[in-house]
Design a protein around this motif. Structure first.
Motif, mmCIF file in Angstrom:
data_model
loop_
_atom_site.group_PDB
_atom_site.id
_atom_site.type_symbol
_atom_site.label_atom_id
_atom_site.label_comp_id
_atom_site.label_asym_id
_atom_site.label_seq_id
_atom_site.Cartn_x
_atom_site.Cartn_y
_atom_site.Cartn_z
ATOM 1 N N ILE A 48 0.504 -1.758 0.113
ATOM 2 C CA ILE A 48 0.157 -0.326 0.068
ATOM 3 C C ILE A 48 1.027 1.262 -0.059
ATOM 4 C CG2 ILE A 48 -1.703 1.409 1.055
ATOM 5 C CD1 ILE A 48 -3.044 -1.438 2.498
ATOM 6 N N VAL A 49 0.491 2.066 -0.619
ATOM 7 C CA VAL A 49 1.153 3.275 -0.648
ATOM 8 C C VAL A 49 0.825 4.751 0.302
ATOM 9 C CG1 VAL A 49 2.672 5.277 -2.726
ATOM 10 C CG2 VAL A 49 2.666 2.914 -3.022
ATOM 11 N N LEU A 50 1.545 5.268 0.560
ATOM 12 C CA LEU A 50 0.481 6.480 1.410
ATOM 13 C C LEU A 50 1.650 7.525 1.288
ATOM 14 C CD1 LEU A 50 -0.507 4.396 4.670
ATOM 15 C CD2 LEU A 50 -1.610 4.856 2.908
ATOM 16 N N ARG A 51 0.887 9.138 1.701
ATOM 17 C CA ARG A 51 1.380 9.641 1.884
ATOM 18 C C ARG A 51 1.854 10.472 2.883
ATOM 19 N NH1 ARG A 51 3.349 11.834 -2.783
ATOM 20 N NH2 ARG A 51 1.756 11.816 -4.461
ATOM 21 N N LYS A 52 3.318 11.165 3.430
ATOM 22 C CA LYS A 52 3.276 10.928 4.603
ATOM 23 C C LYS A 52 2.562 12.391 5.365
ATOM 24 C CE LYS A 52 7.322 13.483 6.755
ATOM 25 N NZ LYS A 52 9.149 14.066 6.390
ATOM 26 N N GLY A 53 2.304 11.750 5.981
ATOM 27 C CA GLY A 53 1.663 13.511 6.606
ATOM 28 C C GLY A 53 -0.358 13.179 5.947
ATOM 29 N N GLN A 54 -0.489 12.835 5.498
ATOM 30 C CA GLN A 54 -1.857 12.436 5.340
ATOM 31 C C GLN A 54 -2.502 11.107 6.301
ATOM 32 O OE1 GLN A 54 -3.340 10.641 1.689
ATOM 33 N NE2 GLN A 54 -4.844 10.899 1.667
ATOM 34 N N PRO A 55 -3.627 11.569 7.539
ATOM 35 C CA PRO A 55 -3.868 10.454 7.633
ATOM 36 C C PRO A 55 -4.860 9.892 6.772
ATOM 37 C CG PRO A 55 -5.185 13.110 8.426
ATOM 38 C CD PRO A 55 -4.095 13.016 7.471
ATOM 39 N N VAL A 56 -4.607 8.211 7.889
ATOM 40 C CA VAL A 56 -4.715 7.509 6.935
ATOM 41 C C VAL A 56 -6.039 6.609 8.155
ATOM 42 C CG1 VAL A 56 -4.200 5.081 6.503
ATOM 43 C CG2 VAL A 56 -3.140 6.698 5.716
ATOM 44 N N VAL A 57 -7.120 6.229 7.890
ATOM 45 C CA VAL A 57 -7.821 4.713 8.592
ATOM 46 C C VAL A 57 -7.509 3.731 7.825
ATOM 47 C CG1 VAL A 57 -10.136 4.095 9.074
ATOM 48 C CG2 VAL A 57 -9.571 6.551 9.184
ATOM 49 N N GLY A 107 -1.261 -20.277 12.012
ATOM 50 C CA GLY A 107 -0.940 -21.366 10.882
ATOM 51 C C GLY A 107 0.672 -21.411 10.721
ATOM 52 N N SER A 108 0.483 -22.558 9.971
ATOM 53 C CA SER A 108 2.004 -22.902 9.153
ATOM 54 C C SER A 108 2.654 -21.762 8.836
ATOM 55 C CB SER A 108 2.349 -24.051 8.258
ATOM 56 O OG SER A 108 1.441 -24.118 7.218
ATOM 57 N N GLY A 109 1.976 -20.864 7.497
ATOM 58 C CA GLY A 109 2.991 -19.919 7.474
ATOM 59 C C GLY A 109 2.891 -18.920 7.331
ATOM 60 N N HIS A 110 2.194 -18.908 9.068
ATOM 61 C CA HIS A 110 2.221 -17.218 9.629
ATOM 62 C C HIS A 110 3.366 -16.192 9.621
ATOM 63 C CE1 HIS A 110 1.824 -14.641 13.089
ATOM 64 N NE2 HIS A 110 2.618 -15.122 13.339
ATOM 65 N N GLY A 111 4.811 -17.395 9.957
ATOM 66 C CA GLY A 111 5.613 -16.455 9.261
ATOM 67 C C GLY A 111 6.294 -15.337 7.946
ATOM 68 N N THR A 112 5.818 -16.069 7.262
ATOM 69 C CA THR A 112 5.743 -14.677 5.358
ATOM 70 C C THR A 112 4.935 -14.367 5.704
ATOM 71 O OG1 THR A 112 4.328 -17.291 4.510
ATOM 72 C CG2 THR A 112 7.070 -17.053 5.071
ATOM 73 N N MET A 113 3.741 -14.043 6.070
ATOM 74 C CA MET A 113 2.292 -13.778 6.206
ATOM 75 C C MET A 113 3.071 -11.848 6.564
ATOM 76 S SD MET A 113 -1.639 -13.432 8.005
ATOM 77 C CE MET A 113 -2.487 -12.339 7.280
ATOM 78 N N THR A 114 3.534 -10.799 5.175
ATOM 79 C CA THR A 114 3.700 -9.595 5.425
ATOM 80 C C THR A 114 3.021 -8.972 4.929
ATOM 81 O OG1 THR A 114 5.245 -9.757 3.714
ATOM 82 C CG2 THR A 114 5.914 -10.437 6.008
ATOM 83 N N LEU A 115 2.908 -7.587 5.068
ATOM 84 C CA LEU A 115 2.375 -6.085 3.951
ATOM 85 C C LEU A 115 3.523 -5.171 4.231
ATOM 86 C CD1 LEU A 115 -0.503 -4.302 3.254
ATOM 87 C CD2 LEU A 115 -0.533 -3.740 5.214
ATOM 88 N N THR A 116 3.524 -4.532 3.767
ATOM 89 C CA THR A 116 4.907 -3.363 2.939
ATOM 90 C C THR A 116 3.289 -2.047 3.030
ATOM 91 O OG1 THR A 116 6.631 -4.750 1.971
ATOM 92 C CG2 THR A 116 6.486 -2.332 1.535
ATOM 93 N N LEU A 117 3.656 -1.373 3.351
ATOM 94 C CA LEU A 117 3.677 -0.202 3.652
ATOM 95 C C LEU A 117 4.230 0.890 3.327
ATOM 96 C CD1 LEU A 117 1.391 0.883 6.661
ATOM 97 C CD2 LEU A 117 0.323 0.516 4.733
ATOM 98 N N ARG A 118 4.700 1.555 1.770
ATOM 99 C CA ARG A 118 5.397 2.436 1.023
ATOM 100 C C ARG A 118 4.974 3.786 1.818
ATOM 101 N NH1 ARG A 118 6.670 -0.239 -3.596
ATOM 102 N NH2 ARG A 118 7.808 -1.518 -2.187
ATOM 103 N N VAL A 119 5.842 4.626 2.379
ATOM 104 C CA VAL A 119 5.592 6.160 2.224
ATOM 105 C C VAL A 119 6.243 7.230 1.876
ATOM 106 C CG1 VAL A 119 5.220 7.874 4.298
ATOM 107 C CG2 VAL A 119 4.587 5.742 4.513
ATOM 108 N N VAL A 120 5.363 7.638 1.364
ATOM 109 C CA VAL A 120 6.349 8.529 0.021
ATOM 110 C C VAL A 120 6.007 10.092 0.361
ATOM 111 C CG1 VAL A 120 6.226 6.925 -1.835
ATOM 112 C CG2 VAL A 120 4.291 9.028 -1.819
ATOM 113 N N ASP A 121 6.882 10.899 0.159
ATOM 114 C CA ASP A 121 6.497 12.663 0.492
ATOM 115 C C ASP A 121 5.738 12.381 -0.947
ATOM 116 O OD1 ASP A 121 7.868 13.779 2.363
ATOM 117 O OD2 ASP A 121 9.786 13.743 0.961
#
Length: 121
Positions: A48-57, A107-121
């Motif tokens: 998910i790409v977000l902007r620095k300083g922008q409120p997010v729900v 479960g067995s794949g729990h350790g590989t479950m990730t989400l990336t937040l990309r914060v940009v200007d």
């Protein structure tokens, strides 16, 4: 009479411009809603790409079992019950890629479950 007409026109123009400024300011203050669905063993979307300083729900939904999301660098800790949803509001204050992990064993794949937040200007 010309002075009164001129003042009336000036007053209308000022009122119209202030109204548009107020609408722009209100729009800038509104938080962005982002929905994420957690299911074994992924988050959807995964980036998910977000902007620095922008409120997010951030709304986290579970499609199956209980899950969680922890992103320490942004102070995010959220848990969602089986089949439920929950939300957290935050404002990213730094730029970069922040990887979150499922914080509830799912479960067995729990350790590989990730989400990336990309914060940009």
């Amino acid at each position: 009479m010309e002075k009164i007409t001129g003042l009336f026109v000036l007053s209308c123009a000022l009122t119209a411009s202030l109204g548009s400024v107020q609408k722009t300011w209100a729009a800038a203050e509104s938080p962005r809603h982002v929905e994420v669905t957690a299911h074994r063993y992924t988050f959807d979307p995964g980036v998910i790409v977000l902007r620095k300083g922008q409120p997010v729900v951030l709304v986290l939904k579970s499609a199956d079992v209980a899950h969680g999301l922890r992103i320490r660098e942004l102070g995010i800790e959220i848990k969602v019950p089986r089949g439920g949803s929950t939300q957290i509001q935050f404002t990213p204050d730094k730029v970069g890629d922040f990887v979150g992990h499922c914080s509830v064993f799912c479960g067995s794949g729990h350790g590989t479950m990730t989400l990336t937040l990309r914060v940009v200007d």
